[in-house]
Motif scaffolding. Structure first.
Motif, PDB file in Angstrom:
ATOM      1  N   UNK A   1       0.834  -1.207   0.000  1.00 18.20           N
ATOM      2  CA  UNK A   1       0.000   0.000   0.000  1.00 18.20           C
ATOM      3  C   UNK A   1       0.865   1.252   0.000  1.00 18.20           C
ATOM      4  N   UNK A   2       1.838   1.288   0.885  1.00 19.11           N
ATOM      5  CA  UNK A   2       2.698   2.479   0.983  1.00 19.11           C
ATOM      6  C   UNK A   2       3.489   2.703  -0.295  1.00 19.11           C
ATOM      7  N   UNK A   3       3.768   1.644  -1.029  1.00 21.88           N
ATOM      8  CA  UNK A   3       4.481   1.767  -2.296  1.00 21.88           C
ATOM      9  C   UNK A   3       3.568   2.071  -3.481  1.00 21.88           C
ATOM     10  N   UNK A   4       2.250   2.139  -3.255  1.00 24.15           N
ATOM     11  CA  UNK A   4       1.304   2.419  -4.335  1.00 24.15           C
ATOM     12  C   UNK A   4       1.207   1.312  -5.363  1.00 24.15           C
ATOM     13  N   UNK A   5       1.513   0.070  -4.956  1.00 23.22           N
ATOM     14  CA  UNK A   5       1.545  -1.048  -5.900  1.00 23.22           C
ATOM     15  C   UNK A   5       0.158  -1.420  -6.409  1.00 23.22           C
ATOM     16  N   UNK A   6      -0.848  -1.378  -5.545  1.00 24.86           N
ATOM     17  CA  UNK A   6      -2.208  -1.768  -5.903  1.00 24.86           C
ATOM     18  C   UNK A   6      -3.196  -0.879  -5.154  1.00 24.86           C
ATOM     19  N   UNK A   7      -4.455  -0.942  -5.583  1.00 25.33           N
ATOM     20  CA  UNK A   7      -5.503  -0.177  -4.907  1.00 25.33           C
ATOM     21  C   UNK A   7      -6.068  -0.935  -3.713  1.00 25.33           C
ATOM     22  N   UNK A   8      -5.811  -2.222  -3.647  1.00 21.97           N
ATOM     23  CA  UNK A   8      -6.304  -3.050  -2.554  1.00 21.97           C
ATOM     24  C   UNK A   8      -5.984  -4.505  -2.803  1.00 21.97           C
ATOM     25  N   UNK A   9      -6.562  -5.356  -1.972  1.00 22.43           N
ATOM     26  CA  UNK A   9      -6.316  -6.798  -2.055  1.00 22.43           C
ATOM     27  C   UNK A   9      -7.626  -7.550  -2.085  1.00 22.43           C
TER      28      UNK A   9
ATOM     29  N   UNK B   1     -18.014   1.639   6.321  1.00 22.20           N
ATOM     30  CA  UNK B   1     -18.210   1.794   4.880  1.00 22.20           C
ATOM     31  C   UNK B   1     -19.134   2.986   4.656  1.00 22.20           C
ATOM     32  N   UNK B   2     -18.662   4.004   3.939  1.00 20.58           N
ATOM     33  CA  UNK B   2     -19.413   5.241   3.816  1.00 20.58           C
ATOM     34  C   UNK B   2     -20.669   5.143   2.949  1.00 20.58           C
ATOM     35  N   UNK B   3     -20.762   4.150   2.100  1.00 26.00           N
ATOM     36  CA  UNK B   3     -21.903   4.076   1.193  1.00 26.00           C
ATOM     37  C   UNK B   3     -22.743   2.846   1.428  1.00 26.00           C
ATOM     38  N   UNK B   4     -23.732   2.697   0.590  1.00 24.37           N
ATOM     39  CA  UNK B   4     -24.632   1.562   0.711  1.00 24.37           C
ATOM     40  C   UNK B   4     -24.493   0.535  -0.394  1.00 24.37           C
ATOM     41  N   UNK B   5     -23.587   0.763  -1.367  1.00 25.59           N
ATOM     42  CA  UNK B   5     -23.418  -0.180  -2.467  1.00 25.59           C
ATOM     43  C   UNK B   5     -21.953  -0.582  -2.581  1.00 25.59           C
ATOM     44  N   UNK B   6     -21.707  -1.682  -3.248  1.00 29.18           N
ATOM     45  CA  UNK B   6     -20.333  -2.120  -3.490  1.00 29.18           C
ATOM     46  C   UNK B   6     -19.575  -1.050  -4.267  1.00 29.18           C
ATOM     47  N   UNK B   7     -20.226  -0.463  -5.231  1.00 29.86           N
ATOM     48  CA  UNK B   7     -19.599   0.587  -6.038  1.00 29.86           C
ATOM     49  C   UNK B   7     -19.126   1.737  -5.140  1.00 29.86           C
ATOM     50  N   UNK B   8     -19.940   2.130  -4.171  1.00 29.18           N
ATOM     51  CA  UNK B   8     -19.553   3.195  -3.245  1.00 29.18           C
ATOM     52  C   UNK B   8     -18.427   2.740  -2.322  1.00 29.18           C
ATOM     53  N   UNK B   9     -18.461   1.485  -1.867  1.00 29.97           N
ATOM     54  CA  UNK B   9     -17.401   0.957  -1.009  1.00 29.97           C
ATOM     55  C   UNK B   9     -16.055   0.973  -1.723  1.00 29.97           C
ATOM     56  N   UNK B  10     -16.083   0.765  -3.029  1.00 32.85           N
ATOM     57  CA  UNK B  10     -14.854   0.752  -3.821  1.00 32.85           C
ATOM     58  C   UNK B  10     -14.424   2.153  -4.262  1.00 32.85           C
ATOM     59  N   UNK B  11     -15.235   3.142  -3.974  1.00 29.42           N
ATOM     60  CA  UNK B  11     -14.910   4.505  -4.373  1.00 29.42           C
ATOM     61  C   UNK B  11     -15.116   4.750  -5.857  1.00 29.42           C
ATOM     62  N   UNK B  12     -16.024   4.000  -6.458  1.00 27.51           N
ATOM     63  CA  UNK B  12     -16.317   4.139  -7.882  1.00 27.51           C
ATOM     64  C   UNK B  12     -17.577   4.971  -8.070  1.00 27.51           C
ATOM     65  N   UNK B  13     -17.578   5.802  -9.083  1.00 30.13           N
ATOM     66  CA  UNK B  13     -18.755   6.604  -9.390  1.00 30.13           C
ATOM     67  C   UNK B  13     -19.863   5.770  -9.997  1.00 30.13           C
ATOM     68  N   UNK B  14     -21.072   6.292  -9.926  1.00 26.40           N
ATOM     69  CA  UNK B  14     -22.227   5.634 -10.547  1.00 26.40           C
ATOM     70  C   UNK B  14     -22.182   5.939 -12.037  1.00 26.40           C
ATOM     71  N   UNK B  15     -22.139   4.907 -12.876  1.00 26.21           N
ATOM     72  CA  UNK B  15     -22.027   5.161 -14.317  1.00 26.21           C
ATOM     73  C   UNK B  15     -23.286   5.823 -14.870  1.00 26.21           C
TER      74      UNK B  15
END
Length: 179
Positions: free
Chosen positions: A111-119, A151-165
């Motif tokens: 994470x600290x190296x910015x290798x991935x967004x998560x696991x 978790x700040x949102x109510x959907x998986x998309x919100x949990x991942x920090x993705x916008x609503x398409x």
């Protein structure tokens, strides 16, 4: 009928193989990769993000997760030889064997190296390892402020920090009306 809260389901593609990277960069919301070092993961993430941009996508709309099969064993142990810098490549994926503290260290380094967004962690023995991941690894990461406590949102998309398409049918109807 009203549109679903997520807009559409989150699209996940295993982008480990070279042929899968193109569709992942073009269409996926989440791409899984398998890497044995943070450098290898960062290179794959960079490749996917550049390809997404080449397809006219915002690279920030693609989450790249390291897929990792986890064996946390029965007690905190020293990682297997060679795991000091990361997981091993085994069979069709990457495999980590160690304890919850060891896993937290690997995640922290990547994470600290910015290798991935998560696991994306898959416990090898869910009845044993899932509890150790949640109460051990996640608790350590939360203490280090590297894992959220809610978790700040109510959907998986919100949990991942993705916008609503955007609604593709509304866009199609709008473009047809102006033609």
């Amino acid at each position: 009928m009203p549109r679903p809260p997520q807009g559409r389901p989150v699209t996940v593609i295993d982008a480990t193989s070279v042929p899968a990277r193109e569709p992942a960069a073009r269409h996926a919301d989440v791409a899984y990769i398998r890497a044995t070092s943070p450098e290898q993961a960062a290179a794959l993430r960079g490749e996917l993000r550049r390809s997404a941009a080449a397809h006219g996508r915002d690279p920030d709309g693609l989450r790249v997760l390291a897929a990792l099969t986890v064996d946390l064993g029965d007690a905190e142990t020293t990682p297997e030889p060679g795991l000091g810098s990361g997981p091993q490549l085994a069979g069709r994926g990457t495999y980590f064997r160690g304890g919850p503290v060891d896993l937290a260290e690997v995640i922290t380094q990547w994470h600290r190296g910015g290798a991935v967004d998560g696991f994306h962690l898959t416990p090898i023995t869910p009845e044993r390892d899932l509890e150790r991941i949640v109460n051990g690894t996640v608790a350590l990461l939360q203490h280090r402020s590297l894992f959220r406590t809610f978790h700040p949102g109510g959907t998986l998309r919100e949990h991942l920090g993705l916008g609503r398409p955007a609604n593709r049918y509304t866009l199609a109807g709008t473009s047809g009306a102006t033609s």
